[in-house]
Enzyme design. Structure first.
Site, PDB file in Angstrom:
ATOM      1  CB  VAL A  91      42.057  35.738  32.345  1.00  0.00           C
ATOM      2  CG1 VAL A  91      41.363  35.396  33.643  1.00  0.00           C
ATOM      3  CG2 VAL A  91      41.565  37.066  31.796  1.00  0.00           C
ATOM      4  CB  CYS A  92      46.064  33.420  35.900  1.00  0.00           C
ATOM      5  SG  CYS A  92      46.571  31.937  36.779  1.00  0.00           S
ATOM      6  CG  LEU A  93      39.058  32.061  36.172  1.00  0.00           C
ATOM      7  CD1 LEU A  93      39.055  32.482  37.648  1.00  0.00           C
ATOM      8  CD2 LEU A  93      37.992  32.865  35.433  1.00  0.00           C
TER       9      LEU A  93
END
Length: 188
Positions: A94-96
């Site tokens: 996840v790119c958060l």
């Protein structure tokens, strides 16, 4: 050097915080399954937010808490496929920002599942993609993007698919993890 056999080790503030956060998650409405009875590694059943193309989807999210938690962010990833610009389709990474760069000890595991992940699915950011195909489709053809998201939900994010995938994948990960020496192996 930390003596893992020393009872004081388990009363360190970081260990208490891990126990507190995981217990809050276990007592919440989320279904949580510890991996090898280890509070630093577990899976959470996550449902797509209503009124989004992800509605009705069921995912297993794999979580690992580092020894430095809450001062270091958790590692989270989708175990079954999802079509989203900010989630790698193959690895589930996840790119958060709030998890990767701006994590704060003020956040806890409940924040991730009640706020951060639902917001990520509601408001994808195609300008910072892990999945270039999803980002391009969202920017150029939003209706086709929504259709493809719904197809992925029907195909990969059913309760049955999540259950089947999570049990297979967890067993594989357990075997891989047993080859890697870690503090968590000594805690059980």
């Amino acid at each position: 050097m930390v003596d893992l056999l020393c009872p004081r080790y388990y009363s360190l503030p970081g260990k208490r915080r891990i126990e507190t956060d995981v217990m809050k998650l276990l007592m919440s409405d989320f279904e949580v399954n510890l991996v090898n009875d280890n509070m630093q590694e577990f899976c959470v059943r996550f449902y797509g937010p209503p009124e989004t193309p992800f509605a009705g989807g069921v995912w297993k999210i794999h979580v690992e808490l580092p020894d430095q938690y809450p001062f270091k962010s958790p590692s989270i990833g989708f175990m079954n496929k999802i079509f989203h610009p900010n989630i790698d389709e193959l690895s589930g990474s996840v790119c958060l920002d709030v998890i990767n760069q701006t994590w704060s000890p003020m956040f806890d595991m409940i924040n991730i599942f009640e706020v951060f992940l639902p917001q990520l699915l509601r408001y994808p950011n195609p300008n910072d993609p892990l999945n270039g195909e999803a980002a391009a489709l969202l920017m150029r053809h939003p209706e086709e993007y929504e259709t493809k998201v719904k197809e992925y939900v029907k195909r990969y994010a059913t309760k049955e698919a999540a259950d089947a995938l999570s049990s297979d994948k967890t067993e594989d990960e357990d075997e891989e993890m047993s080859d890697i020496g870690s503090i968590s192996d000594d805690e059980s």
